[in-house]
Design an enzyme around this catalytic site. Structure first.
Site, PDB file in Angstrom:
ATOM      1  CB  SER A   1      24.220  -3.363  -0.635  1.00 40.02           C
ATOM      2  OG  SER A   1      22.993  -3.947  -1.025  1.00 40.02           O
TER       3      SER A   1
ATOM      4  CE1 TYR B   1      25.893  -7.653   1.822  1.00 40.83           C
ATOM      5  CE2 TYR B   1      23.767  -6.768   1.147  1.00 40.83           C
ATOM      6  CZ  TYR B   1      25.085  -7.060   0.854  1.00 40.83           C
ATOM      7  OH  TYR B   1      25.609  -6.762  -0.375  1.00 40.83           O
TER       8      TYR B   1
END
Length: 264
Positions: free
Chosen positions: A149, A161
């Site tokens: 990501s 994350y």
């Protein structure tokens, strides 16, 4: 399908499920690979979601099977790899799409959130690679595609994350080095602001799992990138398809941003 750039090949796509009202990266990738002739094992922890993707592939004349699994459970991963081999005798492509988030700065998250995100995002991708690589090596090679990501580069408010996605990119490079001589290519796709059911669920507030993404937020995400367009699962799927084909035979260890220029 007997023709196409992936004819005769077998692909495993994790996180391949999606419901009628959404198009996740895994669903799009699986459909595109099946269109190019691959036989696809659709892996998801929600069997009914995987069956929706399977139906879409069958409607186009492709070949797919579903497998319910938690990729953070190594026994499940062993079983899904064995299922693909039992069905089709080989594994040529692994596409790792499973990922979850935990919102908050590092002082706000719990140990349990940290462990769960890393267990699913990083350990899950490690387990699938661990058990697929020997099968690929025995058949002369293959392609592994991980999903990270742009949060790995600009993940404010998503410390856990972001760290997990950075780990996936590092693992991608390590696997590419370790297994290149076995003709196994390992690459990573770095999605930007892509409108998927995952983004949809977290679009308004982190504590509203069922809230659709507000129009103003979609517009802000779109305008944050130089191209000024919103990404979809198809954009990620086409990138994965390319990396799976022989057209990418000279590419390994790469993290490819698919983000409309967001990281710029």
């Amino acid at each position: 399908m007997s023709t196409g750039r992936l004819a005769g090949k077998t692909a495993i796509v994790t996180g391949a499920g999606s419901f009628e009202d959404g198009l996740g990266n895994g669903k799009a990738t699986a459909i595109l690979m099946a269109r190019e002739g691959a036989r696809v094992l659709l892996v998801d922890n929600r069997i009914e979601a995987a069956e929706v993707t399977a139906a879409a592939i069958a409607e186009e004349g492709g070949e797919a099977a579903v497998f319910e699994a938690d990729v953070a459970n190594e026994a499940d991963v062993k079983a899904l790899v064995a299922d693909a081999v039992r069905r089709w005798g080989r594994i040529d492509i692994l596409d790792n799409n499973v990922g979850i988030e935990a919102w908050g700065r590092i002082g706000e998250i719990t140990d349990e959130q940290w462990d769960r995100v890393f267990r699913i995002n990083v350990t899950g991708s490690m387990y699938t690679a661990r058990h697929v690589i020997p099968v690929m090596a025995a058949e002369g090679g293959g392609s592994i595609i991980n999903i990270s990501s742009t949060a790995s580069r600009k993940g404010g408010g998503l410390a856990t994350y972001a760290a997990s996605k950075g780990a996936i990119e590092a693992m991608t490079r390590a696997l590419a080095l370790d297994h290149g001589r076995e003709n196994i290519r390992v690459n990573c796709i770095q999605p930007g602001a892509v409108y998927t059911p995952h983004a949809w669920a977290k679009g308004v507030r982190p504590d509203q799992d069922d809230a659709p993404m507000a129009d103003w937020m979609r517009e802000a995400r779109k305008n944050a990138a130089p191209l000024g367009v919103e990404g979809t699962g198809w954009d990620i799927g086409y990138a994965a398809l390319f990396l799976a084909t022989d057209e990418a035979r000279f590419i390994t260890g790469v993290t490819l941003p698919v983000d409309g220029g967001l990281v710029l």
